[in-house]
Design a protein around this motif. Structure first.
Motif, PDB file in Angstrom:
ATOM      1  N   ARG A   1       0.838  -1.219   0.000  1.00 26.39           N
ATOM      2  CA  ARG A   1       0.000   0.000   0.000  1.00 26.39           C
ATOM      3  C   ARG A   1       0.864   1.256   0.000  1.00 26.39           C
ATOM      4  NH1 ARG A   1      -2.888  -3.094   3.671  1.00 26.39           N
ATOM      5  NH2 ARG A   1      -1.968  -1.974   5.427  1.00 26.39           N
ATOM      6  N   ALA A   2       1.924   1.237   0.801  1.00 25.28           N
ATOM      7  CA  ALA A   2       2.784   2.421   0.932  1.00 25.28           C
ATOM      8  C   ALA A   2       3.520   2.746  -0.363  1.00 25.28           C
ATOM      9  CB  ALA A   2       3.787   2.214   2.067  1.00 25.28           C
ATOM     10  N   SER A   3       3.756   1.749  -1.201  1.00 26.54           N
ATOM     11  CA  SER A   3       4.482   1.998  -2.454  1.00 26.54           C
ATOM     12  C   SER A   3       3.595   2.611  -3.532  1.00 26.54           C
ATOM     13  CB  SER A   3       5.104   0.699  -2.980  1.00 26.54           C
ATOM     14  OG  SER A   3       4.124  -0.119  -3.598  1.00 26.54           O
ATOM     15  N   LYS A   4       2.295   2.684  -3.270  1.00 27.08           N
ATOM     16  CA  LYS A   4       1.332   3.291  -4.217  1.00 27.08           C
ATOM     17  C   LYS A   4       1.435   2.665  -5.607  1.00 27.08           C
ATOM     18  CE  LYS A   4       1.256   7.545  -1.620  1.00 27.08           C
ATOM     19  NZ  LYS A   4       1.599   8.955  -1.544  1.00 27.08           N
ATOM     20  N   GLY A   5       1.530   1.341  -5.626  1.00 29.91           N
ATOM     21  CA  GLY A   5       1.518   0.622  -6.893  1.00 29.91           C
ATOM     22  C   GLY A   5       2.884   0.310  -7.479  1.00 29.91           C
ATOM     23  N   ALA A   6       3.957   0.870  -6.902  1.00 34.99           N
ATOM     24  CA  ALA A   6       5.290   0.637  -7.456  1.00 34.99           C
ATOM     25  C   ALA A   6       5.788  -0.786  -7.181  1.00 34.99           C
ATOM     26  CB  ALA A   6       6.281   1.644  -6.895  1.00 34.99           C
ATOM     27  N   ILE A   7       5.437  -1.303  -5.997  1.00 37.12           N
ATOM     28  CA  ILE A   7       5.894  -2.629  -5.563  1.00 37.12           C
ATOM     29  C   ILE A   7       4.698  -3.406  -5.030  1.00 37.12           C
ATOM     30  CG2 ILE A   7       7.321  -3.878  -3.874  1.00 37.12           C
ATOM     31  CD1 ILE A   7       9.027  -2.543  -5.917  1.00 37.12           C
ATOM     32  N   ARG A   8       4.670  -4.687  -5.312  1.00 36.16           N
ATOM     33  CA  ARG A   8       3.676  -5.568  -4.700  1.00 36.16           C
ATOM     34  C   ARG A   8       4.426  -6.709  -4.032  1.00 36.16           C
ATOM     35  NH1 ARG A   8      -0.174  -9.878  -7.393  1.00 36.16           N
ATOM     36  NH2 ARG A   8      -1.283 -10.537  -5.532  1.00 36.16           N
ATOM     37  N   LEU A   9       4.198  -6.881  -2.731  1.00 36.17           N
ATOM     38  CA  LEU A   9       4.835  -7.951  -1.964  1.00 36.17           C
ATOM     39  C   LEU A   9       3.770  -8.809  -1.302  1.00 36.17           C
ATOM     40  CD1 LEU A   9       7.674  -5.923  -0.179  1.00 36.17           C
ATOM     41  CD2 LEU A   9       7.920  -7.428  -2.155  1.00 36.17           C
ATOM     42  N   ALA A  10       3.906 -10.110  -1.434  1.00 35.43           N
ATOM     43  CA  ALA A  10       2.963 -11.026  -0.792  1.00 35.43           C
ATOM     44  C   ALA A  10       3.608 -12.401  -0.714  1.00 35.43           C
ATOM     45  CB  ALA A  10       1.661 -11.108  -1.588  1.00 35.43           C
ATOM     46  N   GLU A  11       3.110 -13.203   0.207  1.00 37.18           N
ATOM     47  CA  GLU A  11       3.530 -14.595   0.240  1.00 37.18           C
ATOM     48  C   GLU A  11       2.484 -15.428  -0.478  1.00 37.18           C
ATOM     49  OE1 GLU A  11       4.697 -18.240   3.282  1.00 37.18           O
ATOM     50  OE2 GLU A  11       3.277 -16.702   3.919  1.00 37.18           O
ATOM     51  N   LEU A  12       2.938 -16.426  -1.213  1.00 30.65           N
ATOM     52  CA  LEU A  12       2.056 -17.441  -1.796  1.00 30.65           C
ATOM     53  C   LEU A  12       2.282 -18.699  -0.965  1.00 30.65           C
ATOM     54  CD1 LEU A  12       2.847 -16.765  -5.566  1.00 30.65           C
ATOM     55  CD2 LEU A  12       0.993 -15.812  -4.185  1.00 30.65           C
ATOM     56  N   PRO A  13       1.547 -18.847   0.113  1.00 27.50           N
ATOM     57  CA  PRO A  13       1.887 -19.875   1.102  1.00 27.50           C
ATOM     58  C   PRO A  13       1.532 -21.292   0.673  1.00 27.50           C
ATOM     59  CG  PRO A  13      -0.100 -18.736   1.759  1.00 27.50           C
ATOM     60  CD  PRO A  13       0.392 -18.048   0.513  1.00 27.50           C
ATOM     61  N   LEU A  14       2.359 -22.225   1.115  1.00 23.72           N
ATOM     62  CA  LEU A  14       2.090 -23.658   1.070  1.00 23.72           C
ATOM     63  C   LEU A  14       1.856 -24.218  -0.328  1.00 23.72           C
ATOM     64  CD1 LEU A  14      -0.324 -23.763   4.157  1.00 23.72           C
ATOM     65  CD2 LEU A  14       2.141 -24.059   4.141  1.00 23.72           C
ATOM     66  N   LEU A  15       2.510 -23.628  -1.339  1.00 22.00           N
ATOM     67  CA  LEU A  15       2.401 -24.202  -2.681  1.00 22.00           C
ATOM     68  C   LEU A  15       2.967 -25.615  -2.686  1.00 22.00           C
ATOM     69  CD1 LEU A  15       3.501 -21.258  -5.015  1.00 22.00           C
ATOM     70  CD2 LEU A  15       1.183 -22.019  -4.491  1.00 22.00           C
ATOM     71  N   ALA A  16       2.352 -26.501  -3.454  1.00 23.05           N
ATOM     72  CA  ALA A  16       2.887 -27.848  -3.634  1.00 23.05           C
ATOM     73  C   ALA A  16       4.168 -27.740  -4.447  1.00 23.05           C
ATOM     74  CB  ALA A  16       1.873 -28.722  -4.355  1.00 23.05           C
ATOM     75  N   GLN A  17       5.215 -28.413  -4.001  1.00 24.07           N
ATOM     76  CA  GLN A  17       6.500 -28.406  -4.705  1.00 24.07           C
ATOM     77  C   GLN A  17       7.047 -29.832  -4.720  1.00 24.07           C
ATOM     78  OE1 GLN A  17       9.210 -25.166  -3.596  1.00 24.07           O
ATOM     79  NE2 GLN A  17       7.507 -24.211  -2.486  1.00 24.07           N
ATOM     80  N   VAL A  18       7.229 -30.346  -5.923  1.00 24.58           N
ATOM     81  CA  VAL A  18       7.695 -31.717  -6.088  1.00 24.58           C
ATOM     82  C   VAL A  18       8.947 -31.702  -6.951  1.00 24.58           C
ATOM     83  CG1 VAL A  18       7.127 -34.016  -6.969  1.00 24.58           C
ATOM     84  CG2 VAL A  18       5.350 -32.628  -5.867  1.00 24.58           C
ATOM     85  N   ASN A  19      10.035 -32.247  -6.417  1.00 25.00           N
ATOM     86  CA  ASN A  19      11.294 -32.334  -7.144  1.00 25.00           C
ATOM     87  C   ASN A  19      11.299 -33.627  -7.963  1.00 25.00           C
ATOM     88  OD1 ASN A  19      14.361 -33.291  -7.203  1.00 25.00           O
ATOM     89  ND2 ASN A  19      14.313 -31.070  -7.076  1.00 25.00           N
ATOM     90  N   VAL A  20      11.646 -33.486  -9.250  1.00 27.98           N
ATOM     91  CA  VAL A  20      11.645 -34.634 -10.157  1.00 27.98           C
ATOM     92  C   VAL A  20      13.017 -34.751 -10.806  1.00 27.98           C
ATOM     93  CG1 VAL A  20      10.624 -35.668 -12.224  1.00 27.98           C
ATOM     94  CG2 VAL A  20       9.192 -34.343 -10.651  1.00 27.98           C
ATOM     95  N   ARG A  21      13.576 -35.968 -10.769  1.00 28.72           N
ATOM     96  CA  ARG A  21      14.843 -36.236 -11.441  1.00 28.72           C
ATOM     97  C   ARG A  21      14.642 -37.444 -12.347  1.00 28.72           C
ATOM     98  NH1 ARG A  21      20.151 -34.451  -8.340  1.00 28.72           N
ATOM     99  NH2 ARG A  21      20.658 -34.329 -10.545  1.00 28.72           N
ATOM    100  N   LEU A  22      15.015 -37.245 -13.615  1.00 28.97           N
ATOM    101  CA  LEU A  22      14.943 -38.331 -14.585  1.00 28.97           C
ATOM    102  C   LEU A  22      15.801 -37.969 -15.791  1.00 28.97           C
ATOM    103  CD1 LEU A  22      12.914 -37.132 -16.972  1.00 28.97           C
ATOM    104  CD2 LEU A  22      11.158 -37.844 -15.393  1.00 28.97           C
ATOM    105  N   ASP A  23      16.042 -38.937 -16.648  1.00 25.16           N
ATOM    106  CA  ASP A  23      16.822 -38.713 -17.868  1.00 25.16           C
ATOM    107  C   ASP A  23      15.941 -37.949 -18.854  1.00 25.16           C
ATOM    108  OD1 ASP A  23      18.216 -38.798 -20.250  1.00 25.16           O
ATOM    109  OD2 ASP A  23      18.659 -40.940 -20.137  1.00 25.16           O
ATOM    110  N   ALA A  24      16.395 -36.759 -19.239  1.00 30.81           N
ATOM    111  CA  ALA A  24      15.601 -35.919 -20.137  1.00 30.81           C
ATOM    112  C   ALA A  24      15.386 -36.557 -21.500  1.00 30.81           C
ATOM    113  CB  ALA A  24      16.281 -34.558 -20.308  1.00 30.81           C
TER     114      ALA A  24
END
Length: 200
Positions: A26-49
């Motif tokens: 709010r204080a940046s008056k549109g110049a910056i937007r900061l927020a957390e995107l909490p608890l996103l699912a994140q899965v690490n995948v390893r394989l031969d491309a």
């Protein structure tokens, strides 16, 4: 169902900072937007491309695994970040990690593949707004100019001495995802809030 219930009970490492992030926005008056995107699912995948599993997993996720270094692909509610020649991070909405794991494993079949839920390892900060690149440049040595780090680009880098995965979002004006280890999330949030003061 179990994943959704578990997510509802989990607490984000930055839950206490939500009001401070909103106030800075709010204080940046549109110049910056900061927020957390909490608890996103994140899965690490390893394989031969080059294996049949790479095509099968991509098909199951509704996209092609990115093969170009430091790129990101997005389809629906799934984002896949290139981490290495044989490693990707699959990001989805909160509570979908088990479903993503099952889809990937089923698609890979008997092929050699490693699938690991790393959702609890990191949280995600959204840094957006017209001055987002300037804000990040205060603590990141990468060239963040749109010609060098435009939409669909990613990097494992340092931001204010914290190791992060930085993703330039593809949607118009979507800004950046900053995926940071949970143990560094409070420190990095404080740094971002301090660096954002000049945009008020």
């Amino acid at each position: 169902m179990a994943d959704t219930a578990r997510t509802a009970r989990q607490r984000s490492p930055l839950a206490h900072a939500a009001h401070r992030l909103a106030a800075a926005t709010r204080a940046s008056k549109g110049a910056i937007r900061l927020a957390e995107l909490p608890l996103l699912a994140q899965v690490n995948v390893r394989l031969d491309a080059k294996s049949p599993a790479a095509d099968a997993v991509g098909l199951a996720l509704g996209l092609q695994l990115p093969l170009e270094p430091n790129t990101v692909v997005h389809a629906g509610e799934v984002t896949v970040v290139w981490l290495g020649p044989d490693e990707w991070l699959v990001v989805g909405r909160p509570g979908t990690q088990r479903a993503l794991e099952e889809r990937i494993r089923a698609a890979a079949g008997d092929e050699h593949v490693s699938v690991t839920d790393v959702s609890a390892q990191r949280t995600t900060l959204l840094v957006g707004g017209p001055r987002a690149r300037d804000l990040l440049a205060h603590g990141c040595s990468l060239d963040l100019h749109p010609r060098a780090f435009g939409p669909g680009r990613s990097a494992q880098t340092m931001l204010a001495r914290a190791h992060v995965v930085l993703v330039a979002r593809e949607e118009p004006r979507a800004g950046f995802w900053v995926l940071v280890r949970s143990s560094f999330a409070g420190y990095l949030t404080d740094w971002l809030l301090d660096a954002a003061v000049e945009y008020r």
